[in-house]
Design a protein around this motif. Structure first.
Motif, short mmCIF file in Angstrom:
data_model
loop_
_atom_site.label_atom_id
_atom_site.label_comp_id
_atom_site.label_asym_id
_atom_site.label_seq_id
_atom_site.Cartn_x
_atom_site.Cartn_y
_atom_site.Cartn_z
N GLU A 223 0.83 -1.21 0.00
CA GLU A 223 0.00 0.00 0.00
C GLU A 223 0.87 1.26 0.00
N GLN A 224 1.97 1.24 0.74
CA GLN A 224 2.88 2.38 0.74
C GLN A 224 3.54 2.55 -0.63
N LEU B 190 2.24 1.65 -3.46
CA LEU B 190 1.21 2.16 -4.37
C LEU B 190 1.08 3.68 -4.24
N GLU B 191 1.10 4.17 -2.99
CA GLU B 191 1.02 5.62 -2.78
C GLU B 191 2.21 6.32 -3.42
N LYS B 192 3.40 5.76 -3.22
CA LYS B 192 4.60 6.34 -3.82
C LYS B 192 4.52 6.27 -5.35
N TYR B 193 3.96 5.16 -5.86
CA TYR B 193 3.85 4.98 -7.31
C TYR B 193 2.96 6.05 -7.93
N PHE B 194 1.83 6.30 -7.33
CA PHE B 194 0.90 7.28 -7.88
C PHE B 194 1.39 8.72 -7.65
N ASP B 195 2.32 8.91 -6.72
CA ASP B 195 2.93 10.22 -6.54
C ASP B 195 4.15 10.40 -7.46
N GLU C 33 7.10 8.71 -7.19
CA GLU C 33 8.31 8.72 -6.38
C GLU C 33 8.96 7.35 -6.26
N THR C 34 8.51 6.36 -7.00
CA THR C 34 9.06 5.01 -6.86
C THR C 34 10.29 4.85 -7.74
N TYR D 252 -6.27 -2.83 -9.11
CA TYR D 252 -4.98 -2.40 -9.64
C TYR D 252 -4.30 -3.51 -10.45
#
Length: 150
Positions: free
Chosen positions: A7-8, A10-15, A17-18, A42
């Motif tokens: 989940e973390q 995924l948040e970084k991916y959509f921001d 930042e991954t 997803y």
């Protein structure tokens, strides 16, 4: 624990930042069969990347023959221009030279009279120019009277 990490990620991916390794972790997680129920939607997103790698372009690309035709037409046109220029130069080179009288005189009296004629013509044309300048001076004087200029 792994679910929280996903989940973390995924948040970084959509921001945006991954890193590449984190995105690879997401792809491997969503390509496995044990994806959490609330993250199922997803799965097609990350599944697309693995199927897109396997696709190959199999359509035939037609060759563009118009460029080839244009190239030959331009070559033929340049040959025609060169032949025309060469023919013109050839025929004009062999013609006898015209009489090139440059206005020179052997008799000094005739040369003096012709010089006087040329100077009179020049003088009359210069006088016309001087007269037009006098009109401009008259105009400026009148303008200065009408519009008081300091």
């Amino acid at each position: 624990m792994e679910l929280i990490k996903i989940e973390q990620l995924l948040e970084k991916y959509f921001d945006g930042e991954t890193s590449i390794t984190e995105e690879n972790e997401l792809r491997t997680y969503f390509s496995s069969s044990d994806v959490a129920q609330h993250l199922e939607h997803y799965k097609p997103l990350f599944g697309y990347f693995s199927t897109a790698k396997e696709q190959q372009f199999e359509q035939q690309i037609p060759l563009d023959t118009k460029k080839l035709k244009i190239a030959w037409i331009s070559i033929a046109a340049s040959v025609v221009v060169l032949l025309g220029a060469g023919t013109f130069a050839y025929f004009n080179y062999h013609q006898p030279q015209q009489n090139q009288d440059l206005g020179t005189y052997d008799n000094p009296e005739i040369a003096f009279r012709e010089t006087q004629k040329a100077l009179e013509l020049l003088s009359s044309n210069v006088n016309v120019g001087v007269e037009s300048v006098q009109y401009i001076h008259e105009y400026e004087a009148t303008r200065d009277k009408v519009f008081i200029v300091d």
